[in-house]
Design an enzyme around this catalytic site. Structure first.
Site, mmCIF file in Angstrom:
data_model
loop_
_atom_site.group_PDB
_atom_site.id
_atom_site.type_symbol
_atom_site.label_atom_id
_atom_site.label_comp_id
_atom_site.label_asym_id
_atom_site.label_seq_id
_atom_site.Cartn_x
_atom_site.Cartn_y
_atom_site.Cartn_z
ATOM 1 N N ASP A 130 0.799 -1.216 0.000
ATOM 2 C CA ASP A 130 0.000 0.000 0.000
ATOM 3 C C ASP A 130 0.840 1.278 0.000
ATOM 4 O OD1 ASP A 130 -2.090 -1.751 0.224
ATOM 5 O OD2 ASP A 130 -2.953 -0.836 2.025
ATOM 6 N N HIS A 135 3.732 -2.257 3.084
ATOM 7 C CA HIS A 135 3.742 -0.908 2.519
ATOM 8 C C HIS A 135 5.049 -0.660 1.778
ATOM 9 C CE1 HIS A 135 0.796 -0.757 5.788
ATOM 10 N NE2 HIS A 135 0.221 0.237 5.140
#
Length: 281
Positions: free
Chosen positions: A101, A246
């Site tokens: 992400d 991430h």
């Protein structure tokens, strides 16, 4: 369909990748649900040996987790709608989705892509529009190398605290940037912090996207150490899980190193790292 038949079908679907794979299915259908129950417990770490692989069970998708790079300023509103969607997991048996992400980030995303390419693995990247608009070449590389790019809003806000117009702008602008750099509009959406409501679901559907949450949170946004990230993935590994990591939003050097550590171990353990496919039913 009778009630007992419906319950049987649900049990089969939640039975997951191993059962369907053994029956010769090309992909396993897993239920994504936004029910208000407590999240399913993390699967126990598998013991060594072939019998442990048979004992593993898939996890149910739940639109419940509240994470990101730190907690939002306000708690998200309770889910206003029960959302169910079927996600196909290509391949048989021990399938896992790796998702990243908040990117793309020119410092960390290329290194993650390099590692994935080294092992011939595809992943899903949920990008933020303001990041993607400055790194269109990385979106092109993701497309060229077979990765999936999803919509993670423009600026990573708490959507449940926004107006309908505000949510629409965050999602629409990002979809346009993705289409520009990736070559096609996104088919998947992930709400920042895992904060969903009826408006988010409806706007996503209007843009041709389906929601995708996660089942294993590495908590790498908090930079807990490479070893901690690796343990989160390895302890949570099971058929059908979706791993959240991430590639932007801070120093992601630990995330980069952790991927290099756990990816070959997952492959050696017989896992198939794949990307989601949309079902037609």
């Amino acid at each position: 369909m009778k009630k007992d038949q419906m319950l049987t079908r649900r049990r089969v679907l939640l039975g997951g990748a191993t059962t369907l794979g053994a029956a010769g299915a090309g992909a396993a259908g897993l239920l994504l649900t936004g029910s208000s129950g407590t999240p399913a417990a993390r699967p126990a770490a598998p013991a060594a040996g072939p019998q442990a692989r048979v004992a593993l069970r898939p996890s149910a998708y739940r639109l419940q987790p509240l994470t990101g790079y730190g907690p939002p300023h306000a708690a998200p509103a309770p889910l206003a709608v029960r959302q169910e969607a079927f996600v196909r997991m290509p391949g048989r048996g021990r399938t896992i989705l790796l998702t990243f992400d908040d990117g793309p980030d020119p410092r960390y995303t290329p290194k993650i892509l390099d590692t994935l390419a080294r092992y011939g693995v595809h992943a899903t990247f949920f990008v933020c529009g303001e990041q993607a608009s400055e790194n269109l070449r990385l979106l092109g590389r993701m497309a060229d190398e077979g990765h999936i790019v999803g919509n993670h809003t423009w600026s990573h806000p708490l959507l449940t605290a926004m107006s309908r117009d505000g949510i629409s702008s965050e999602m629409t602008r990002t979809s346009k940037v993705i289409e520009s750099g990736y070559g096609e509009p996104p088919r998947w959406f992930r709400a920042p912090y895992g904060a969903w409501n009826r408006t988010v679901f409806r706007l996503g559907a209007e843009l041709g996207m389906e929601p995708l949450a996660w089942t294993v949170d590495t908590n790498d946004w908090a930079t807990p150490g490479t070893g901690s990230i690796v343990r989160s993935v390895e302890n949570g590994a099971a058929p059908g899980v979706v791993v959240l990591s991430h590639d932007a939003g801070g120093d992601r050097s630990q995330s980069v190193q952790a991927l290099s550590d756990y990816l070959p171990r997952l492959l050696d353990s017989g896992y198939h790292l794949t990307v989601p496919r949309r079902n037609t039913f």
